[in-house]
Design an enzyme around this catalytic site. Structure first.
Site, mmCIF file in Angstrom:
data_model
loop_
_atom_site.group_PDB
_atom_site.id
_atom_site.type_symbol
_atom_site.label_atom_id
_atom_site.label_comp_id
_atom_site.label_asym_id
_atom_site.label_seq_id
_atom_site.Cartn_x
_atom_site.Cartn_y
_atom_site.Cartn_z
ATOM 1 N N GLU A 70 -9.787 12.491 7.454
ATOM 2 C CA GLU A 70 -9.706 13.798 6.792
ATOM 3 C C GLU A 70 -11.076 14.439 6.624
ATOM 4 O O GLU A 70 -11.230 15.645 6.783
ATOM 5 C CB GLU A 70 -9.127 13.643 5.384
ATOM 6 N N GLU A 78 -10.401 3.737 3.823
ATOM 7 C CA GLU A 78 -9.597 4.569 2.927
ATOM 8 C C GLU A 78 -9.987 4.225 1.500
ATOM 9 O O GLU A 78 -9.941 3.058 1.096
ATOM 10 C CB GLU A 78 -8.091 4.332 3.146
ATOM 11 N N ASP A 102 -8.934 0.253 2.192
ATOM 12 C CA ASP A 102 -7.904 -0.077 3.179
ATOM 13 C C ASP A 102 -8.436 0.309 4.561
ATOM 14 O O ASP A 102 -8.137 1.381 5.083
ATOM 15 C CB ASP A 102 -6.608 0.686 2.836
ATOM 16 N N TYR A 106 1.060 5.753 -0.521
ATOM 17 C CA TYR A 106 0.618 6.947 0.216
ATOM 18 C C TYR A 106 0.839 8.123 -0.746
ATOM 19 O O TYR A 106 1.544 9.064 -0.456
ATOM 20 C CB TYR A 106 1.501 7.038 1.465
ATOM 21 N N HIS A 153 -3.780 14.037 0.661
ATOM 22 C CA HIS A 153 -3.966 13.145 1.815
ATOM 23 C C HIS A 153 -2.771 13.237 2.761
ATOM 24 O O HIS A 153 -2.935 13.404 3.979
ATOM 25 C CB HIS A 153 -4.160 11.705 1.325
ATOM 26 N N GLU A 208 -9.213 3.859 -2.092
ATOM 27 C CA GLU A 208 -7.961 3.725 -2.841
ATOM 28 C C GLU A 208 -8.209 3.047 -4.181
ATOM 29 O O GLU A 208 -9.222 2.394 -4.392
ATOM 30 C CB GLU A 208 -6.946 2.884 -2.040
ATOM 31 N N GLN A 227 -3.283 2.775 14.969
ATOM 32 C CA GLN A 227 -2.244 3.331 14.100
ATOM 33 C C GLN A 227 -1.443 4.413 14.814
ATOM 34 O O GLN A 227 -0.216 4.469 14.727
ATOM 35 C CB GLN A 227 -2.908 3.899 12.844
ATOM 36 N N LYS A 263 -3.736 -1.894 10.036
ATOM 37 C CA LYS A 263 -4.108 -2.056 8.629
ATOM 38 C C LYS A 263 -4.270 -3.511 8.217
ATOM 39 O O LYS A 263 -4.599 -3.770 7.066
ATOM 40 C CB LYS A 263 -2.998 -1.450 7.753
ATOM 41 N N THR A 309 -8.694 -5.812 4.081
ATOM 42 C CA THR A 309 -8.600 -4.902 2.942
ATOM 43 C C THR A 309 -9.580 -5.436 1.909
ATOM 44 O O THR A 309 -9.474 -6.593 1.504
ATOM 45 C CB THR A 309 -7.178 -4.897 2.352
ATOM 46 N N ARG A 333 1.431 16.330 12.840
ATOM 47 C CA ARG A 333 2.684 17.089 12.949
ATOM 48 C C ARG A 333 2.467 18.455 12.321
ATOM 49 O O ARG A 333 2.948 18.728 11.215
ATOM 50 C CB ARG A 333 3.823 16.372 12.212
ATOM 51 N N ARG A 371 -7.579 3.847 13.394
ATOM 52 C CA ARG A 371 -6.752 5.054 13.595
ATOM 53 C C ARG A 371 -6.131 5.127 14.980
ATOM 54 O O ARG A 371 -5.022 5.659 15.138
ATOM 55 C CB ARG A 371 -7.602 6.309 13.355
ATOM 56 N N ASP A 408 0.840 -1.194 0.000
ATOM 57 C CA ASP A 408 0.000 0.000 0.000
ATOM 58 C C ASP A 408 0.878 1.247 0.000
ATOM 59 O O ASP A 408 1.829 1.338 0.776
ATOM 60 C CB ASP A 408 -0.907 -0.012 1.240
ATOM 61 N N TYR A 414 2.560 3.389 15.052
ATOM 62 C CA TYR A 414 3.166 3.597 13.732
ATOM 63 C C TYR A 414 4.631 4.007 13.742
ATOM 64 O O TYR A 414 5.331 3.842 12.741
ATOM 65 C CB TYR A 414 2.337 4.581 12.901
ATOM 66 N N THR A 448 -4.830 6.539 0.042
ATOM 67 C CA THR A 448 -6.089 7.283 0.025
ATOM 68 C C THR A 448 -6.087 8.342 -1.069
ATOM 69 O O THR A 448 -5.142 9.119 -1.188
ATOM 70 C CB THR A 448 -6.308 7.964 1.386
#
Ligand code: MN
Length: 451
Positions: A398, A226, A260, A156, A161, A228, A267, A280, A284, A170, A264, A154, A271, A384
């Site tokens: 999001e 997600e 996906d 990104y 996204h 995708e 995650q 994850k 799927t 962050r 959260r 997968d 992560y 995503t």
């Protein structure tokens, strides 16, 4: 809802279209000719199905609301124009062998099947016996994951996204320094790839609240989807031999929708430093019909232009040809209460696959750039698909901005993240003037309570 800027359609590649793309063609399967049908005669996606009367999985092509059983067509001698190797691959219980054969076999098969299903072709149309033997309503077919997926990766690849998610976690440093230099990805879990319609059990996992001293183990509280695009590898490369951008598209068989599912809260805790893991790996979902790159040729375009402050792309990832595709993708949500009250699913976002920063070819080439071998039937997913607007964001994290802006459902409830009983329905289609509209079908899953 944004309807898309038509001027972006100015640079269509259209180099490899042929009679199979002719928008004026129709099929003797009437449902294929209906406006808005996902599977007109110009599409011809491949899938693997079985029926109550014959439970052996076999390869079929979707046409309107029917499946053409290719194994039965081969047995009846209707695909004798194809070479024996191709017929053998199409007689198999999964698409791996056919994916391995490469573009010439795919193009030849598309042409023969297109002719067989064309309104003017009497071979099956005028034979009750043949129609009974090889045409099955999709409603009666049980669909299977179309290939034995050896590896699932997968990515990104959406700048929108990555920037949105990065800015939540962050705020000062949303994009990592590597992001515009390489397609970021992680190795996913192939064993839990499930077909459209498979219920998804809410996972349990380890989470830690910001104000808690210690983590705990229990049902995920922040379950998300997600939206995708998935793509299946064709012939692939030998271990130690990277794939060049100039031949990347020859290694891409076709596309399907991918959800996906993401925990959260799991995650967020797990992560760092190695990326997603249990958040994850519990499910799927893939849509059953693989739309080939041949079918999508009228929708292939140059990728989004890089802006002047983007870094230069290193040579090995430099596009050799138009490698982006305009495909509209939509997410629909239907709660259990909405189902009980016969309410239709609610459209909650609409995006365009074109909006990805990295193309499928770049993802594939980067993946294989170490010499990592890509094998027929491997599944890669885009990450995503989010666009520049609020309503084009492809996950709830999001779409609700981490729960700050809940969605209001027609049953009177709100959603920040998924609740038990919620059904997520992904759809996708490509449409423009001068070409036939083709769809990707549906990718659905209902959330079950944690076990
Ligand atoms: Mn993902």
């Amino acid at each position: 809802m944004r309807c898309g800027d038509r001027s972006r359609y100015a640079h269509h590649a259209m180099t490899n279209t042929d009679h199979t793309h002719d928008p004026s063609r129709t099929s003797w399967i009437e449902s294929a000719n209906a406006p808005g049908a996902d599977f007109p005669v110009q599409n011809l996606p491949f899938g693997v199905f079985s029926t109550p009367a014959d439970e052996s999985p076999r390869i079929g092509v979707a046409i309107g609301d029917q499946v053409l059983d290719l194994r039965a067509a081969i047995d009846a001698g209707l695909l004798d124009e194809l070479d024996p190797e191709t017929r053998c691959a199409l007689h198999a219980p999964s698409l791996n062998m056919f994916m391995a054969l490469g573009r010439d076999a795919w193009v030849a098969t598309r042409s023969v099947v297109s002719t067989l299903l064309d309104a003017s072709c009497p071979t099956v149309r005028d034979s009750d016996e043949r129609r009974r033997a090889m045409v099955v309503p999709i409603a009666e077919a049980r669909m299977h994951v179309p290939a034995q997926i050896g590896d699932y990766t997968d990515f990104y690849a959406s700048l929108h996204h990555a920037t949105n998610v990065g800015s939540m976690f962050r705020p000062d440093n949303p994009l990592m320094p590597n992001w515009k230099h390489l397609p970021v990805g992680y190795h996913g879990r192939a064993s839990s790839v499930v077909i459209d319609g498979t219920p998804v059990r809410r996972p349990k996992g380890q989470t830690k609240a910001d104000d808690a001293a210690l983590p705990e183990y229990g049902p995920c509280r922040l379950l998300d989807y997600e939206m995708e695009m998935g793509f299946y590898v064709g012939p692939g490369n030998e271990l130690g031999s990277p794939i060049a951008m100039g031949s990347a598209r020859d290694h891409l068989f076709g596309l399907s929708l991918v959800n996906d599912w993401s925990a959260r809260d799991v995650q967020k805790w797990e992560y760092q430093p190695l990326g997603p893991f249990n958040a994850k790996n519990f499910a799927t979902t893939v849509s059953p019909w693989v739309v080939t790159l041949e079918a999508l040729e009228p929708y292939r375009v140059d990728g989004p232009p890089r802006s002047s402050d983007d870094p230069p792309t290193i040579d090995y990832l430099q596009p050799a040809e138009a490698g982006a595709y305009h495909i509209t993708v939509e997410v629909h949500l239907r709660s259990q209460a909405m189902r009980e009250q016969d309410m239709p699913a609610m459209l909650i976002s609409r995006g365009d696959f074109f909006d990805m920063y990295w193309t499928m070819s770049q993802m594939l080439v980067h993946h294989a750039s170490t010499g990592c071998n890509m094998k027929p039937g491997d599944l890669l997913a885009s990450g995503t698909i989010s666009g520049p607007t609020d309503d084009s964001r492809g996950c709830l994290l999001e779409r609700t901005w981490r729960g700050r802006d809940p969605l209001h459902l027609p049953d009177g409830t709100q959603r920040t993240f998924l609740q038990d009983g919620d059904e997520v329905i992904l759809t996708g289609y490509a449409q423009r003037e001068g070409a036939a509209r083709i769809g990707l079908g549906r990718c659905r899953g209902i959330v079950l309570p944690a076990g």
